[in-house]
Design a protein around this motif. Sequence first.
Motif, PDB file in Angstrom:
ATOM      1  N   ASP A 112       0.823  -1.217   0.000  1.00 15.07           N
ATOM      2  CA  ASP A 112       0.000   0.000   0.000  1.00 15.07           C
ATOM      3  C   ASP A 112       0.854   1.263   0.000  1.00 15.07           C
ATOM      4  O   ASP A 112       0.577   2.219  -0.741  1.00 15.07           O
ATOM      5  CB  ASP A 112      -0.937   0.013   1.210  1.00 15.07           C
ATOM      6  CG  ASP A 112      -2.045  -1.021   1.105  1.00 15.07           C
ATOM      7  OD1 ASP A 112      -2.309  -1.483  -0.024  1.00 15.07           O
ATOM      8  OD2 ASP A 112      -2.644  -1.371   2.143  1.00 15.07           O
ATOM      9  N   PHE A 113       1.880   1.287   0.832  1.00 16.75           N
ATOM     10  CA  PHE A 113       2.730   2.474   0.899  1.00 16.75           C
ATOM     11  C   PHE A 113       3.465   2.690  -0.423  1.00 16.75           C
ATOM     12  O   PHE A 113       3.533   3.822  -0.931  1.00 16.75           O
ATOM     13  CB  PHE A 113       3.736   2.344   2.046  1.00 16.75           C
ATOM     14  CG  PHE A 113       4.752   3.450   2.071  1.00 16.75           C
ATOM     15  CD1 PHE A 113       4.433   4.702   2.581  1.00 16.75           C
ATOM     16  CD2 PHE A 113       6.027   3.251   1.553  1.00 16.75           C
ATOM     17  CE1 PHE A 113       5.362   5.731   2.581  1.00 16.75           C
ATOM     18  CE2 PHE A 113       6.964   4.274   1.551  1.00 16.75           C
ATOM     19  CZ  PHE A 113       6.628   5.516   2.069  1.00 16.75           C
ATOM     20  N   THR A 119       2.925   6.070  -7.097  1.00 11.68           N
ATOM     21  CA  THR A 119       1.907   6.702  -7.940  1.00 11.68           C
ATOM     22  C   THR A 119       2.041   8.220  -7.891  1.00 11.68           C
ATOM     23  O   THR A 119       1.900   8.905  -8.914  1.00 11.68           O
ATOM     24  CB  THR A 119       0.496   6.273  -7.493  1.00 11.68           C
ATOM     25  OG1 THR A 119       0.380   4.854  -7.611  1.00 11.68           O
ATOM     26  CG2 THR A 119      -0.569   6.924  -8.363  1.00 11.68           C
ATOM     27  N   GLU A 120       2.332   8.761  -6.710  1.00 10.41           N
ATOM     28  CA  GLU A 120       2.578  10.203  -6.600  1.00 10.41           C
ATOM     29  C   GLU A 120       3.777  10.605  -7.451  1.00 10.41           C
ATOM     30  O   GLU A 120       3.739  11.616  -8.172  1.00 10.41           O
ATOM     31  CB  GLU A 120       2.822  10.585  -5.138  1.00 10.41           C
ATOM     32  CG  GLU A 120       1.586  10.525  -4.255  1.00 10.41           C
ATOM     33  CD  GLU A 120       1.905  10.817  -2.802  1.00 10.41           C
ATOM     34  OE1 GLU A 120       3.095  11.071  -2.480  1.00 10.41           O
ATOM     35  OE2 GLU A 120       0.976  10.783  -1.969  1.00 10.41           O
ATOM     36  N   PHE A 121       4.846   9.827  -7.371  1.00  8.97           N
ATOM     37  CA  PHE A 121       6.035  10.095  -8.193  1.00  8.97           C
ATOM     38  C   PHE A 121       5.676  10.066  -9.675  1.00  8.97           C
ATOM     39  O   PHE A 121       6.081  10.949 -10.453  1.00  8.97           O
ATOM     40  CB  PHE A 121       7.113   9.055  -7.878  1.00  8.97           C
ATOM     41  CG  PHE A 121       8.123   8.855  -8.969  1.00  8.97           C
ATOM     42  CD1 PHE A 121       9.053   9.842  -9.270  1.00  8.97           C
ATOM     43  CD2 PHE A 121       8.143   7.674  -9.706  1.00  8.97           C
ATOM     44  CE1 PHE A 121       9.987   9.652 -10.290  1.00  8.97           C
ATOM     45  CE2 PHE A 121       9.067   7.479 -10.716  1.00  8.97           C
ATOM     46  CZ  PHE A 121       9.991   8.473 -11.013  1.00  8.97           C
ATOM     47  N   THR A 122       4.894   9.085 -10.072  1.00  8.75           N
ATOM     48  CA  THR A 122       4.502   8.951 -11.476  1.00  8.75           C
ATOM     49  C   THR A 122       3.682  10.149 -11.934  1.00  8.75           C
ATOM     50  O   THR A 122       3.971  10.771 -12.971  1.00  8.75           O
ATOM     51  CB  THR A 122       3.705   7.648 -11.682  1.00  8.75           C
ATOM     52  OG1 THR A 122       4.529   6.532 -11.334  1.00  8.75           O
ATOM     53  CG2 THR A 122       3.242   7.506 -13.120  1.00  8.75           C
ATOM     54  N   SER A 141       6.996   5.130 -19.784  1.00  6.53           N
ATOM     55  CA  SER A 141       6.976   3.710 -19.442  1.00  6.53           C
ATOM     56  C   SER A 141       7.377   3.535 -17.987  1.00  6.53           C
ATOM     57  O   SER A 141       8.217   4.275 -17.468  1.00  6.53           O
ATOM     58  CB  SER A 141       7.943   2.934 -20.339  1.00  6.53           C
ATOM     59  OG  SER A 141       8.005   1.575 -19.962  1.00  6.53           O
ATOM     60  N   VAL A 142       6.777   2.552 -17.333  1.00  9.14           N
ATOM     61  CA  VAL A 142       7.087   2.285 -15.929  1.00  9.14           C
ATOM     62  C   VAL A 142       8.103   1.155 -15.837  1.00  9.14           C
ATOM     63  O   VAL A 142       7.905   0.074 -16.397  1.00  9.14           O
ATOM     64  CB  VAL A 142       5.816   1.904 -15.150  1.00  9.14           C
ATOM     65  CG1 VAL A 142       6.162   1.545 -13.715  1.00  9.14           C
ATOM     66  CG2 VAL A 142       4.823   3.056 -15.174  1.00  9.14           C
ATOM     67  N   GLY A 143       9.202   1.419 -15.125  1.00 11.13           N
ATOM     68  CA  GLY A 143      10.205   0.386 -14.875  1.00 11.13           C
ATOM     69  C   GLY A 143       9.952  -0.267 -13.536  1.00 11.13           C
ATOM     70  O   GLY A 143      10.206   0.331 -12.492  1.00 11.13           O
ATOM     71  N   LEU A 144       9.425  -1.492 -13.545  1.00 12.34           N
ATOM     72  CA  LEU A 144       9.038  -2.166 -12.307  1.00 12.34           C
ATOM     73  C   LEU A 144      10.139  -3.039 -11.723  1.00 12.34           C
ATOM     74  O   LEU A 144      10.031  -3.489 -10.591  1.00 12.34           O
ATOM     75  CB  LEU A 144       7.801  -3.038 -12.549  1.00 12.34           C
ATOM     76  CG  LEU A 144       6.498  -2.311 -12.877  1.00 12.34           C
ATOM     77  CD1 LEU A 144       5.378  -3.317 -13.100  1.00 12.34           C
ATOM     78  CD2 LEU A 144       6.125  -1.354 -11.757  1.00 12.34           C
ATOM     79  N   LEU A 215      -2.461   0.342 -12.606  1.00 17.54           N
ATOM     80  CA  LEU A 215      -2.500   1.466 -11.674  1.00 17.54           C
ATOM     81  C   LEU A 215      -1.573   2.582 -12.155  1.00 17.54           C
ATOM     82  O   LEU A 215      -1.958   3.761 -12.194  1.00 17.54           O
ATOM     83  CB  LEU A 215      -2.080   0.994 -10.280  1.00 17.54           C
ATOM     84  CG  LEU A 215      -1.960   2.084  -9.209  1.00 17.54           C
ATOM     85  CD1 LEU A 215      -3.344   2.592  -8.813  1.00 17.54           C
ATOM     86  CD2 LEU A 215      -1.224   1.545  -7.978  1.00 17.54           C
ATOM     87  N   TYR A 216      -0.354   2.222 -12.545  1.00 16.65           N
ATOM     88  CA  TYR A 216       0.599   3.228 -13.019  1.00 16.65           C
ATOM     89  C   TYR A 216       0.185   3.783 -14.378  1.00 16.65           C
ATOM     90  O   TYR A 216       0.385   4.970 -14.666  1.00 16.65           O
ATOM     91  CB  TYR A 216       2.001   2.627 -13.084  1.00 16.65           C
ATOM     92  CG  TYR A 216       2.523   2.204 -11.733  1.00 16.65           C
ATOM     93  CD1 TYR A 216       2.568   3.098 -10.665  1.00 16.65           C
ATOM     94  CD2 TYR A 216       2.954   0.903 -11.506  1.00 16.65           C
ATOM     95  CE1 TYR A 216       3.033   2.712  -9.420  1.00 16.65           C
ATOM     96  CE2 TYR A 216       3.423   0.506 -10.262  1.00 16.65           C
ATOM     97  CZ  TYR A 216       3.457   1.410  -9.226  1.00 16.65           C
ATOM     98  OH  TYR A 216       3.915   1.024  -7.987  1.00 16.65           O
ATOM     99  N   SER A 217      -0.389   2.943 -15.208  1.00 14.79           N
ATOM    100  CA  SER A 217      -0.880   3.413 -16.501  1.00 14.79           C
ATOM    101  C   SER A 217      -1.949   4.484 -16.307  1.00 14.79           C
ATOM    102  O   SER A 217      -1.964   5.507 -17.004  1.00 14.79           O
ATOM    103  CB  SER A 217      -1.452   2.234 -17.296  1.00 14.79           C
ATOM    104  OG  SER A 217      -2.121   2.678 -18.450  1.00 14.79           O
TER     105      SER A 217
END
Length: 588
Positions: A112-113, A119-122, A141-144, A215-217
């Motif tokens: 959760d954290f 998400t805030e950073f994104t 693009s998100v690097g996971l 979520l990140y998208s």
Amino acid sequence: MPWDINQDANLLKNIKKNGFSHVTFYLNWSDIENQKNQYQFSHYYKYLDAIVNSGLSLIMVLDMGGRSYLDENGKKIPDASTVPAWVYKDHPDSVMKNFSGEYQWQLDFTDDFIQKKSTEFTEKTVLHFSNRYPGKILGFSVGLQEEHEIKYGQTGYQWRDYKKSTQNDFSKKYGTPQPVINYNNNIHLGPQKIEPLLYIHKEYRENRLRDATCLYSKAIRKNGALAMGYFAETFTSHDAIYATGVVEKLADCIDIAVIDFNFYDGYKLVPDTDVLPTLANYMGSLGYKQIMVGAYAEVWERQKKTHELIPVINRTITQALSQSNVIGFEVGGFQRQATAGQSATIDTEKLSAIAIKPANDSPKLEKRRAKIGILGSATNFYVWHGERSAGRNTHRDALFAAYKILNSQPELDVHLIGEKNLLQDDPIIQSLDAILVPHQTALPQSIKSKLATYWKNGGALVQDMRLGEFDENGKPTADWMNDVFGISKIKWKNKGGVFLINGEVLRLKPSRSLYTSYASITPRQGYKLLATDILQPENGIMVRGERTLVFGFMPQLIEDPTKDAWRKIFVQEIMNVVPQRANSVQVK
């Protein structure tokens, strides 16, 4: 990256000169939010301004995957990653563990954290750079994980994630402990270890990965930007550990999908021009509207063989770009070491050798082409994780060879489809004249049922051999859909054989690529033997029924001097089983 620009003052000019339009640039979470809740973006301005002012546009990777941190000069900083240090310090349980209980750099994207802060950073990063460089960013693009692809990472053969909260969540959902998979399966050894929770575990890991990516998208799209996703090569021996089957679940969340290949199979260099075009076709079947192909040379560069790979890259990209939904390509790994102790920078001399020639338009045929679907099963590659029968992954070889052979036929329109297409009754399935299942030996019953329904509704079914001989957990079923394909008995042969086919005698010799020689099939009443065993005429290696065809071997993998004859038979007999309507409809 910053060190590329710092090491070569002419880099951007030369990239532009060589015909490239975009640069992929990484934005590290640890740079932007080095202190909690304090966002600093100016660190990147001089590099991004230089890129944009040179006439190039951007692809931005939001790197929060825990990759080793390199400073502006390309020097690795010990004990630092692209995740802010305060995350690890203040929230040590927010990272993943492997099944040995060892902490990893990769964050637990279900925490959760982590979801809240990442998400805030994104959102803040996308908004800031979209405003600063309007019209200059293709997508974010998100690097996971360490390689910035949408998958789980690994250290050695250590699966993730096995932290306590993940194990508890799995047990709560399924009433049983999370399985530890620390072994390989090889089909040439016969039935393997049955893992009763393998498919459940597959779905569990993929769904967590899907939910995080979407979520990140959503956070990227919130500010009007396009969400991009990098996907690792799939249909490999490593699919299960990475959970690469998630590619079948993300078409709605990814605006531009990039499918990667580094011309290396984990064991040796693979100069194969067909992998990227084949995977791009698969991505299109899954519903991705905009696709890019990524060709990377880093492994070849380490062996000082990049010059041998460049012609291969030129051909493979040219092939891929002939597909209507492939909008571009990315190349990487063209590096040179400028200074000892620093990360290499881009070698523009090698980059200048990338020369993509537009593909010629295919001639228009007067008749409609037969539309063939080739099933690549994510489940199959999960069951045979670590597969190295005959020193290769036979399942992959059979799949890719079938696509290559059939796709080269001008009268065929070939599509590599996935389990998703069948399970969701995708419209593409209804448009197919035939479905070929090439050595996909482990299938859920749900897929077999969908294939049977497709056949009952008028489509043709073809298999080379062993379709669904094992279920989704590796348990033997002793059933190749025998009722549909008219199989009465199967007897395995360890030596070669001699067969009569259309009045012609052909010999099938043992081959390493076939790993188990062939299956002698006794057909049921009403089914026809097409390749009759000369010594046992009641048996053979090809059986045809009403819109069905089964081979008792893999003709697409024959390697001896008879290979051309067998491949010709492979194509012709598939064409013969396709409903005649496919060859009689005129193109308007």
